[in-house]
Enzyme design. Structure first.
Site: not given
Length: 681
Positions: A84, A208, A612
């Site tokens: 992402h 991810d 992240s």
């Protein structure tokens, strides 16, 4: 508010502590945590984590893009981050003909790696405590001179950041790499597996990750993109450990967490969760519903709006989770109880009472209107284009630069989608009825306003080019409904922010006083500053939630869970048949000792947005996973970390390597990782 010297603020960062507990610790002062970290399972020294003069872990951890973290995993500049975080680059390189979103991408050679225009990576060269120097400077110009000197004629990017809301100041010196190229992207079915259904929840099975490479000039220093550039040779890269993780293992996350607010009162949290957050969620949901419809109907729209949708959806679900989590965990009630004990101290009672008083109906009303105006503006690409064009025309910016922005917008945006997003947003603003919204928003039919805003020169590139070429370009741009609406929302955003300026300045000083007084009345506790997108270390254990509220009895997931979710028929769990086959059996060297392919795991590590893509490391500083999320019942950890509920989610590095190797046929890429297979216990 008084600014404290380095000596005095040492109370905040170097108090004697038997257990530091959760927190996001500044690497410059990590020696204050080393005793506790060593007792928990760390085998590194403080210097091996952070050293300004020799290679250390901090040299392998970088800011990726504008709001994520990445880690260098090879001596040839390979840098891992989350899917992402890299999806905007993947999307910009994709089209229906070259659909890297759907099918993934693997560079066969370095020559095949795809340049990512505009993507940057920042390497932290050093940190320096400049509290004494900032204290001695009496104006902004003097502080700017301090940073200018450290920039060394543009060699570095320098920022002076506050810690503990102004009690301390740390100077950050960065190298900025501007030649970043895509190496591997997994198919979207894996990279976004679970979609919004699984976002912020556990159990999780998302692959991810994306993999890029940093390129540098002949001198191994940052350089603008050039075919002649060479792969960056880092001072430090991470070893990758494929032995696996076990419940109770020490683990740490090193990265750039964006923002936390640990020094608020219970009353402040209560005001936000009841008066502000619910309306923010409903506005974002209205925007998401439109995007979901159009993205499902058209593949190009799905590609073009993937990153935009992800950003809106992530923020919406996070805020919804904060509402739900603070209620379930009784966060406000627990904080009230804790702060009641603090209030027995007269000075602390005065500080907390003043903070409570800030969150009045007027303050929260201004905050709500400001956020709604901001989110409506940011949710519409058309409004952002109109605002940008009006500013560029006023500044007589180079026409080729203006045309480049316009060309990109019309190549990657859909006017019908834009119109419906805007109509939905305006309709939701009218339903909410926040005070102080511009009259054009309050008094105009949402559909009519959206149609007018998306029917003029911002509906067609040729119309826009014609207007920009006119001698009256400025007047033509400014008279457009889209520009008028964009400016009205921006003006409202700024006006409401300004209305709260004095209150926010006081709030800033009260947080500083709160942190400082807390260090005085609890001298045996080691306090961590709030996150502010500077490098931090957080640590804990690999462990499942202790309360059982996530309805799982283990700390990890496996590929079997992917197949089981796919069988439900939920489109967020869609999988190509070829992927189901690959996930069904032969995992090779990437299997756990139990024979299964472990996909994700959770730990009691304090993380937030900005983390992240951060590496999850074992006690030897070896890569065991990529942090990418938190569990639903721990989302409120930005305000209070709950040892029972708060858990971060990492994708197991073995799953990452399995996907690169078996799914993306990137064995030649895997061979560039520095892989070890050593037990951690």
């Amino acid at each position: 508010m008084k600014r404290f010297t380095t000596t005095v603020t040492s109370l905040l960062i170097a108090a004697t502590a038997t257990l530091a507990g959760p927190g996001m610790w500044v690497p410059l002062f990590i020696d204050s945590n080393i005793e506790d970290m060593t007792a928990e399972g760390l085998t590194l020294t403080a210097e091996q984590i952070y050293d300004a003069n020799s290679s250390s872990l901090k040299d392998a951890i970088m800011i990726f893009g504008g709001g994520c973290t990445g880690e260098v995993v090879s001596d040839g500049g390979l840098i891992l981050t989350n899917y992402h975080c890299g999806v905007a680059a993947v999307s910009s390189l994709s089209s229906p003909e070259t659909d890297y979103m759907a099918h993934g991408f693997t560079a066969r050679t370095e020559a095949d790696e795809l340049p990512c225009d505009g993507l940057e990576v920042r390497h932290l060269v050093r940190m320096e405590d400049v509290s004494d120097r900032v204290k001695s400077l009496d104006d902004t110009a003097s502080i700017n001179a301090l940073t200018l000197a450290a920039e060394e004629n543009g060699k570095y990017e320098v920022m002076v950041e506050e810690m503990f809301h102004g009690n301390q100041h740390i100077m950050m010196v960065y190298e900025v790499f501007k030649d970043i190229r895509l190496v591997v992207a997994p198919p979207q079915d894996l990279g976004r597996f679970g979609g919004e259904t699984d976002n912020w929840v556990w159990p999780r099975h998302t692959a991810d990750f994306t993999l890029f490479r940093i390129y540098a000039g002949a001198d191994n220093k940052p350089a603008e993109y050039s075919p002649a550039n060479k792969p960056y040779r880092p001072a430090k890269h991470l070893k990758t450990n494929i032995n696996g993780v076990h419940e109770g293992d020490f683990a740490m996350v090193m990265g750039f967490p964006g923002s936390t607010d640990q020094y608020l009162t219970a009353a402040a949290i209560d005001a936000l969760r009841t008066k502000v957050w619910p309306s923010v969620v409903s506005l974002r949901q209205a925007e998401m519903s439109v995007l979901e419809k159009h993205m499902a109907a058209n593949r190009k729209t799905a590609i073009d709006y993937a990153s935009h949708y992800s950003s809106i959806a992530n923020g919406k679900k996070r805020t919804a989770g904060e509402i739900d989590c603070t209620a379930r965990a009784k966060t406000v009630e627990t904080m009230r109880s804790q702060q009641a004990a603090f209030r027995k101290d007269a000075r602390m009672d005065t500080i907390l009472a003043q903070m409570d008083n800030i969150f009045s109906p007027e303050y929260t009303g201004n905050e709500l209107t400001m956020r709604l105006a901001r989110d409506t503006w940011s949710g519409s690409r058309t409004l952002r284009l109109a605002f940008t064009m009006s500013r560029l025309v006023q500044k007589a910016t180079d026409k080729s630069a203006i045309d480049s922005i316009a060309t990109y917008f019309f190549a990657h945006s859909d006017i019908k989608t834009e119109r419906e997003i805007l109509a939905a947003s305006i309709g939701e603003l009218q339903r909410i009825g926040a005070q102080g919204l511009p009259s054009i928003v309050v008094k105009t039919s949402p559909k009519k306003l959206a149609k007018r805003a998306t029917s003029g020169i911002f509906s067609d590139i040729n119309k826009l080019r014609k207007a920009l070429a006119s001698p009256n370009a400025k007047e033509l741009v400014e008279s457009e409904t889209a520009t008028v609406l964009a400016n009205a929302l921006i003006d409202t955003w700024r006006a409401k922010a300004a209305a709260n300026d004095s209150a926010n300045a006081l709030l800033h000083d009260l947080k500083a006083a709160y942190a400082y007084r807390l260090s005085e009345i609890r001298p045996d506790s080691l306090l961590a500053p709030d996150a502010n997108f500077t490098m931090r270390i957080a640590y804990g254990r690999v462990e499942a939630p202790r309360t059982g509220i996530e309805n799982v009895d283990r700390y990890y997931t496996t590929a079997k869970g992917i197949i089981a979710k796919n069988a439900t028929g939920n489109p967020d769990f869609a999988l190509a048949d070829s992927l189901k086959t690959m996930l069904g059996g032969d995992y090779g060297r990437w299997a756990d000792a139990d024979g299964e392919l472990h996909t994700c795991f959770v730990g009691s590590i304090h993380t937030t947005g900005g983390n992240s893509g951060s590496p999850t490391l074992n006690g030897r500083g070896e890569l065991i996973g990529l942090n990418f999320d938190r569990i639903w019942n721990g989302i409120a950890s930005d305000y209070r970390f709950d040892n029972e509920r708060s858990r971060n989610i990492s994708v197991d590095i073995r799953y990452v390597l399995f996907v690169i190797d078996k799914v993306c046929h990137g064995g030649h890429i895997v061979s560039q990782f520095d892989i070890v297979n050593t037990p951690t216990r």
